[in-house]
Design a protein around this motif. Sequence first.
Motif, PDB file in Angstrom:
ATOM      1  N   VAL A  59       0.788  -1.355   0.170  1.00  0.00           N
ATOM      2  CA  VAL A  59      -0.125   0.021   0.092  1.00  0.00           C
ATOM      3  C   VAL A  59       0.658   1.466   0.127  1.00  0.00           C
ATOM      4  O   VAL A  59       1.737   1.135   0.562  1.00  0.00           O
ATOM      5  CB  VAL A  59      -0.970   0.039   1.314  1.00  0.00           C
ATOM      6  N   ARG A  60       0.560   2.195  -0.656  1.00  0.00           N
ATOM      7  CA  ARG A  60       1.238   3.601  -0.696  1.00  0.00           C
ATOM      8  C   ARG A  60       1.212   4.176   0.623  1.00  0.00           C
ATOM      9  O   ARG A  60       0.251   4.198   0.980  1.00  0.00           O
ATOM     10  CB  ARG A  60       0.706   4.394  -1.939  1.00  0.00           C
ATOM     11  N   THR A  61       2.379   4.355   1.095  1.00  0.00           N
ATOM     12  CA  THR A  61       2.644   5.077   2.207  1.00  0.00           C
ATOM     13  C   THR A  61       3.380   6.443   2.367  1.00  0.00           C
ATOM     14  O   THR A  61       4.029   6.578   1.374  1.00  0.00           O
ATOM     15  CB  THR A  61       3.022   4.310   3.528  1.00  0.00           C
ATOM     16  N   TRP A  62       2.944   7.127   3.443  1.00  0.00           N
ATOM     17  CA  TRP A  62       3.839   8.393   3.659  1.00  0.00           C
ATOM     18  C   TRP A  62       3.654   8.657   5.076  1.00  0.00           C
ATOM     19  O   TRP A  62       3.102   8.291   5.707  1.00  0.00           O
ATOM     20  CB  TRP A  62       3.014   9.634   2.907  1.00  0.00           C
ATOM     21  N   VAL A  63       4.708   9.579   5.283  1.00  0.00           N
ATOM     22  CA  VAL A  63       5.093   9.870   6.741  1.00  0.00           C
ATOM     23  C   VAL A  63       4.828  11.316   6.783  1.00  0.00           C
ATOM     24  O   VAL A  63       5.327  12.372   5.950  1.00  0.00           O
ATOM     25  CB  VAL A  63       6.557   9.670   6.992  1.00  0.00           C
ATOM     26  N   PHE A  64       4.109  12.121   7.654  1.00  0.00           N
ATOM     27  CA  PHE A  64       3.671  13.428   7.994  1.00  0.00           C
ATOM     28  C   PHE A  64       4.868  13.816   9.130  1.00  0.00           C
ATOM     29  O   PHE A  64       4.350  13.523  10.389  1.00  0.00           O
ATOM     30  CB  PHE A  64       2.214  13.749   8.154  1.00  0.00           C
ATOM     31  N   LEU A  65       5.642  14.570   8.887  1.00  0.00           N
ATOM     32  CA  LEU A  65       6.571  15.050   9.915  1.00  0.00           C
ATOM     33  C   LEU A  65       6.213  16.544  10.349  1.00  0.00           C
ATOM     34  O   LEU A  65       6.306  17.471   9.493  1.00  0.00           O
ATOM     35  CB  LEU A  65       7.962  15.182   9.394  1.00  0.00           C
ATOM     36  N   GLY A  66       5.053  16.606  11.102  1.00  0.00           N
ATOM     37  CA  GLY A  66       4.526  17.812  11.564  1.00  0.00           C
ATOM     38  C   GLY A  66       3.618  17.712  12.748  1.00  0.00           C
ATOM     39  O   GLY A  66       2.914  16.766  12.814  1.00  0.00           O
ATOM     40  N   PRO A  67       3.391  18.789  13.083  1.00  0.00           N
ATOM     41  CA  PRO A  67       4.218  19.963  13.065  1.00  0.00           C
ATOM     42  C   PRO A  67       5.961  19.826  13.743  1.00  0.00           C
ATOM     43  O   PRO A  67       5.639  19.279  14.804  1.00  0.00           O
ATOM     44  CB  PRO A  67       3.483  21.073  13.939  1.00  0.00           C
ATOM     45  N   ILE A  68       6.569  20.479  12.936  1.00  0.00           N
ATOM     46  CA  ILE A  68       7.926  20.880  13.593  1.00  0.00           C
ATOM     47  C   ILE A  68       7.997  21.962  14.464  1.00  0.00           C
ATOM     48  O   ILE A  68       7.170  23.055  13.906  1.00  0.00           O
ATOM     49  CB  ILE A  68       8.787  20.965  12.465  1.00  0.00           C
ATOM     50  N   LEU A  69       8.427  21.647  15.684  1.00  0.00           N
ATOM     51  CA  LEU A  69       8.519  22.646  17.000  1.00  0.00           C
ATOM     52  C   LEU A  69       9.734  23.154  17.081  1.00  0.00           C
ATOM     53  O   LEU A  69      10.475  22.178  17.175  1.00  0.00           O
ATOM     54  CB  LEU A  69       7.709  22.152  17.885  1.00  0.00           C
ATOM     55  N   ARG A  70       9.955  24.356  17.508  1.00  0.00           N
ATOM     56  CA  ARG A  70      11.182  24.777  17.522  1.00  0.00           C
ATOM     57  C   ARG A  70      11.806  24.103  18.921  1.00  0.00           C
ATOM     58  O   ARG A  70      11.236  24.346  20.053  1.00  0.00           O
ATOM     59  CB  ARG A  70      11.211  26.449  17.803  1.00  0.00           C
ATOM     60  N   GLY A  71      13.071  23.512  18.814  1.00  0.00           N
ATOM     61  CA  GLY A  71      13.709  23.265  19.956  1.00  0.00           C
ATOM     62  C   GLY A  71      13.037  21.850  20.354  1.00  0.00           C
ATOM     63  O   GLY A  71      13.858  21.436  21.391  1.00  0.00           O
ATOM     64  N   VAL A  72      12.027  21.340  19.686  1.00  0.00           N
ATOM     65  CA  VAL A  72      11.382  20.168  20.263  1.00  0.00           C
ATOM     66  C   VAL A  72      11.845  18.777  19.430  1.00  0.00           C
ATOM     67  O   VAL A  72      12.393  17.790  19.911  1.00  0.00           O
ATOM     68  CB  VAL A  72       9.940  20.211  20.367  1.00  0.00           C
TER      69      VAL A  72
END
Length: 278
Positions: free
Chosen positions: A175-188
């Motif tokens: 199955v086609r997959t994707w990763v959502f890297l979000g939200p990116i938070l400052r310093g975290v």
Amino acid sequence: MSVEYRRVRVSSALSRSGLYDLDYAYNPYAGCAHGCLYCYARYYTPYREVAENWGRVVYVKENVVEVLRREVRRLRRGVVGVSTTTDPYQPVEEMEELARGGLEVLLSSGFRVSVQTKSPLVLRDLDLLAEHKDLVDVGFTVTTLDDEVARLMEPGAPPPSARAHALRRIAAEGVRTWVFLGPILRGVNDSEESVRRVAQLAAETGSELIYDFLRLKPGLEKHLEPLERRFPGASTTPRWWRERVAALVERVCRELGVRCEPSFPPSKARAARITDFA
Ligand code: SF4
């Protein structure tokens, strides 16, 4: 955190999506027991009680599958986001099966479906997803692979280690997959090490990586206070920082051979869109 559930009836199941890559959204629940601190889906629900008690009150749209079944007969085929303002596989789904019911109706009617979740409960529906893999993609939100940091940000959501395991299983089915890297938070979760671990997971599973930064809405700061206490500055998103982190994410993805794009590519930007929340 205890969650109260209320059963409601709805008169429509699909809404028009403002996201550039979706035509419709199917949200079988209003509210989300995952209760992520940074979640701004609370600003998009029409139910005031849900918005004011985000993560603590969830409405279960008990007739949504039945309504969907009628709607698909008259609507133009398109891509449906499951879901955009709630996680379709939050715990209550185990009993209610409204995400699964929706998938069955949509896929048997020829709609394409894009699932986004933080929960390995989606594995329950792997039979259906694999059977219709030409119509399906599945995305996991993985903000960090550090379970402890994730618990602070996403207190009611399954740990990222469990999400990674589920992602591997789904990808292994073709199955086609994707990763959502979000939200990116400052310093975290903006360090190279943190980004690289997530990108590595995308590489390993042949997933595309989509990234996004914290999107502050008025009033969201107060929900981010626990995070600010541990990571001062986490709720700030200066432009220089966003540019620096975007360059970092893109470089790491390039190095690992991962296809990567921002959640809102400038070339595809449209006004008044809402982002993925799950
Ligand atoms: S970000 Fe997603 S999983 Fe988290 S509370 Fe919002 S809708 Fe639920």
